[in-house]
Design a protein around this motif. Structure first.
Motif, short mmCIF file in Angstrom:
data_model
loop_
_atom_site.label_atom_id
_atom_site.label_comp_id
_atom_site.label_asym_id
_atom_site.label_seq_id
_atom_site.Cartn_x
_atom_site.Cartn_y
_atom_site.Cartn_z
N THR A 56 -1.57 2.48 -11.90
CA THR A 56 -2.51 1.71 -11.07
C THR A 56 -3.88 2.36 -11.22
OG1 THR A 56 -2.24 3.05 -9.07
CG2 THR A 56 -0.68 1.23 -9.38
N HIS B 25 3.21 5.99 -5.44
CA HIS B 25 3.04 6.06 -6.89
C HIS B 25 1.97 7.08 -7.28
CE1 HIS B 25 2.84 4.95 -11.08
NE2 HIS B 25 1.56 4.69 -10.96
N ARG C 86 2.02 1.90 -3.48
CA ARG C 86 0.92 2.39 -4.31
C ARG C 86 0.57 3.85 -3.97
NH1 ARG C 86 -2.40 -1.80 -6.70
NH2 ARG C 86 -1.39 -3.83 -6.43
N ARG D 109 0.83 -1.21 0.00
CA ARG D 109 0.00 0.00 0.00
C ARG D 109 0.86 1.27 0.00
NH1 ARG D 109 -3.51 -3.38 2.62
NH2 ARG D 109 -5.70 -3.29 1.91
#
Length: 341
Positions: free
Chosen positions: A279, A260, A257, A254
């Motif tokens: 994503t 990102h 992500r 997580r």
């Protein structure tokens, strides 16, 4: 000769459209100043002035009486200027003849400050209340704690910082307004995109621009800080999120992500993204960011428009001028005819 009344930037643009060469006086913030050299070797100033109703750029040549007084000023100074209205390529570009710096002690006048400092049209306290509500609404405990820790790290700066120097939400509380608008839009859109993790995307929305609290500095006029120039808000925001995530014990997947989302939210590499969105949550956040940034430009242009303006000046972020007049209302008879009634 009677003293000229103080005119806001919006009125100067109306005056310039009506007739060039009209004398004026204004109290303005010096937002940007750059000394340049002409092809003949003479120095001139490229300056930007503004108040809460708008801004303009103009050139001050070395033989102007305003040259030396303006050259001695720093960005963020408050100045009383006089001159005559003029335009260049359809934009206000007055010829200045006088400039006098205003003593900071005079800035205790609340009416004067109110006329100078542009702020978000929404109440800042209500925006902050909404922001905290979105933080509390994140169900994943470590993600929620990550956002809380990152917000605590930047402190109150998040509440008053601008979202940009000139492009969008470029005014006091602009960053908070932009972030809350994005969070509201995200909440409305989550039901349509089941592939997007709402907690992760909301955390990304709330943290995507936190680096701007470090990138920009200045009380009266924003400019880029040393770290802002050397690293930029994307990297600064990534650093804030990573440090907070590690402290909160957020799992590695997580955290990667979330990082990102921040690294890719600018959408395109040429716009400042460190990576392309890869994503579902990153694509979602970057699109909402782009939408609210552009609509923020639209909203600001509409707020600053004079009643007689049909089109705005060219907006660099939209690469065009904006039609400022609303569409005519639908007449009942016309609506019934179009519906086949």
């Amino acid at each position: 000769m009677p003293e000229l009344a103080i005119s806001p930037v919006r009125d100067l643009k109306t005056m310039a459209n009506a007739q060039s060469g009209t004398p004026f006086a204004s109290v303005l913030i010096l937002r940007k100043i750059v000394t340049k050299t002409a092809s003949n070797g003479n120095a001139f100033l490229s300056v930007e002035f503004g108040d809460r109703t708008g801004s303009f750029n103009c050139t001050v040549f070395g033989d102007s009486p305003a040259f030396e007084p303006i050259k001695a000023l720093t960005e963020g100074s408050v100045v009383r200027v006089e001159g005559k209205t003029d335009s260049f390529q359809g934009r206000l570009a007055p010829r200045l003849s006088k400039a006098v710096a205003i003593d900071p002690e005079e800035l205790t006048d609340s009416d004067l400050l109110a006329s100078l400092v542009e702020t978000a049209p929404e109440d800042a306290e209500l925006l902050w209340k909404d922001f905290l509500g979105f933080v509390a609404g994140i169900k994943h405990p470590q993600l929620r704690e990550t956002v809380k820790l990152a917000v605590a790290e930047v402190g109150d700066t998040l509440r008053w910082a601008p979202a940009a120097i000139s492009m969008h939400h470029a005014y006091r509380h602009g960053l908070l307004e932009h972030t809350v608008h994005m969070a509201r839009a995200a909440g409305a859109l989550f039901p349509f995109y089941k592939e997007v993790d709402p907690d992760l995307a909301m955390a990304g929305v709330l943290l995507h621009d936190t680096g701007k609290t470090i990138e920009y500095e200045g009380a009266m006029s924003a400019k880029r800080s040393r770290r802002g120039i050397l690293q930029g808000h994307v990297v600064l925001g990534y650093q804030l999120a990573r440090a907070a995530g590690l402290k909160a014990g957020l799992d590695a997947d997580r955290l990667e992500r979330l990082e990102h989302i921040i690294l890719s939210h600018q959408g395109e590499m040429e716009w400042g993204a460190a990576a392309m969105a890869a994503t579902p949550e990153a694509v979602f956040v970057s699109m909402i960011d782009n939408l609210d940034a552009k609509m923020g430009m639209v909203q600001r242009a509409l707020r600053q428009a004079a009643p007689t303006d049909e089109f705005s000046e060219r907006l660099p972020g939209l690469n065009t001028s904006l039609l400022l007049r609303s569409a005519p209302p639908l007449r009942p008879a016309q609506g019934q005819q179009e519906l086949g009634v």
